[in-house]
Design a protein around this motif. Structure first.
Motif, mmCIF file in Angstrom:
data_model
loop_
_atom_site.group_PDB
_atom_site.id
_atom_site.type_symbol
_atom_site.label_atom_id
_atom_site.label_comp_id
_atom_site.label_asym_id
_atom_site.label_seq_id
_atom_site.Cartn_x
_atom_site.Cartn_y
_atom_site.Cartn_z
ATOM 1 N N TRP A 163 0.827 -1.215 0.000
ATOM 2 C CA TRP A 163 0.000 0.000 0.000
ATOM 3 C C TRP A 163 0.858 1.260 0.000
ATOM 4 C CZ3 TRP A 163 -5.068 -0.708 -0.714
ATOM 5 C CH2 TRP A 163 -5.605 -1.952 -0.382
ATOM 6 N N THR B 46 -5.552 8.394 1.918
ATOM 7 C CA THR B 46 -6.096 7.049 1.871
ATOM 8 C C THR B 46 -4.947 6.150 1.413
ATOM 9 O OG1 THR B 46 -7.869 5.613 1.099
ATOM 10 C CG2 THR B 46 -6.956 7.178 -0.514
ATOM 11 N N VAL C 205 -3.616 3.409 -1.467
ATOM 12 C CA VAL C 205 -3.820 2.852 -2.799
ATOM 13 C C VAL C 205 -2.877 1.666 -2.959
ATOM 14 C CG1 VAL C 205 -4.648 4.999 -3.830
ATOM 15 C CG2 VAL C 205 -2.220 4.502 -3.873
ATOM 16 N N GLU C 206 -3.349 0.669 -3.688
ATOM 17 C CA GLU C 206 -2.554 -0.547 -3.842
ATOM 18 C C GLU C 206 -1.232 -0.257 -4.529
ATOM 19 O OE1 GLU C 206 -4.419 -4.439 -4.509
ATOM 20 O OE2 GLU C 206 -6.256 -3.259 -4.854
ATOM 21 N N TYR D 213 -10.933 -2.732 6.514
ATOM 22 C CA TYR D 213 -10.343 -3.912 5.877
ATOM 23 C C TYR D 213 -9.450 -4.616 6.881
ATOM 24 C CZ TYR D 213 -11.816 -2.391 1.254
ATOM 25 O OH TYR D 213 -12.565 -2.040 0.166
ATOM 26 N N ASP E 3 -11.747 3.534 -0.862
ATOM 27 C CA ASP E 3 -11.576 2.987 -2.207
ATOM 28 C C ASP E 3 -11.940 4.007 -3.283
ATOM 29 O OD1 ASP E 3 -10.804 0.471 -1.300
ATOM 30 O OD2 ASP E 3 -12.861 -0.266 -1.246
ATOM 31 N N ASP F 161 -14.047 3.813 -5.547
ATOM 32 C CA ASP F 161 -15.465 3.854 -5.903
ATOM 33 C C ASP F 161 -16.343 4.579 -4.867
ATOM 34 O OD1 ASP F 161 -15.318 1.914 -3.936
ATOM 35 O OD2 ASP F 161 -16.625 0.491 -4.951
#
Length: 191
Positions: free
Chosen positions: A48, A71, A73-74, A107, A129, A131
C-alpha cells in the motif's frame, strides 16, 4: 457508494466477539488519537501507498469545497506503508466508524511491528476505495497542495492536517515522499 459508511462498516466485520483488535493508523490516526487504546506500536503494512487522494467533505473541507486527506492505494507487494498500530477494545469502533465515515471502509490487513521479528498479526485499517463518492484521485503535487492550502472544514484548515501528518511521520522516523513533497509545496504557498 455513499459518503456515509457507518452502517456498511458495521456489516463488514462483527468485532463483538473479540476482547481486543489491532487498528492501523496511517493518517490523522497517527497524531490525533481521540480514542482509548491498550497498547501502541510502530508498524507497517505491505502492498500500500499513502496518498492525498480522498476528499474530505466533513472534517477538512465542505461539500462545496472538499479538502484532501490520505487514503491507501494498492502498490507492489514489497512496498511498505509505515504507521502506528493501536490495540483497542471493539467498542472503540463505534467512535472510529463515525470519525472515518466519509468513504472509508474497514479492511483486515497483516500488521508487521517494527519492534519484533515475530511475523505479523491481523489488524483493521480504514481505506477509502476509488469507488466511494468522496474519492478525488490523483493530481499533481502542486494541485493537491493548492487544494489543501485553500480548504477548511469543521475540524479546521486542511493544511493543518497535512502539516501535522508530515511532522508526525518525521518524528517517528518514517520517510514518505508523497507527504513530504506536499508539505514542501504548502510551505512555499505560505510564504
Amino acid at each position: 457508494m455513499s459518503f456515509n459508511t457507518i452502517d456498511i462498516n458495521k456489516q463488514r466485520q462483527d468485532l463483538s466477539s473479540y476482547d481486543d483488535v489491532w487498528l492501523f493508523g496511517y493518517g490523522s490516526l497517527i497524531y490525533k488519537v481521540d480514542f482509548p487504546y491498550i497498547q501502541k506500536r510502530s508498524a507497517y503494512i505491505r502492498g500500500w501507498n499513502r496518498k492525498f487522494w480522498q476528499g474530505s467533505h466533513d472534517h477538512r473541507g465542505t461539500p462545496q469545497s472538499p479538502g484532501r486527506v490520505v487514503t491507501l492505494v494498492e502498490a507492489q507487494s514489497t512496498k511498505k506503508c509505515f504507521g502506528v498500530a493501536y490495540r483497542v477494545r471493539p467498542d472503540v469502533f463505534e467512535h472510529l466508524d463515525h470519525r472515518e465515515k466519509n468513504g472509508y471502509l474497514r479492511y483486515e490487513v497483516n500488521l508487521h511491528f517494527l519492534d519484533s521479528d515475530a511475523g505479523c498479526t491481523k489488524g483493521i485499517v480504514y481505506i477509502a476505495d476509488p469507488d466511494n463518492a468522496a474519492f478525488l484521485g490523483d493530481a499533481s503535487i502542486q494541485e493537491i497542495a493548492n487544494q489543501i492550502h485553500h480548504s477548511k472544514g469543521p475540524s479546521g484548515p486542511n493544511r493543518e492536517y497535512a502539516i501535522k501528518l508530515a511532522q508526525a511521520l518525521e518524528e517517528l522516523g518514517f520517510d514518505d515522499q508523497h507527504v513530504k513533497s506536499i508539505n514542501q509545496h504548502l510551505q512555499n504557498l505560505e510564504q
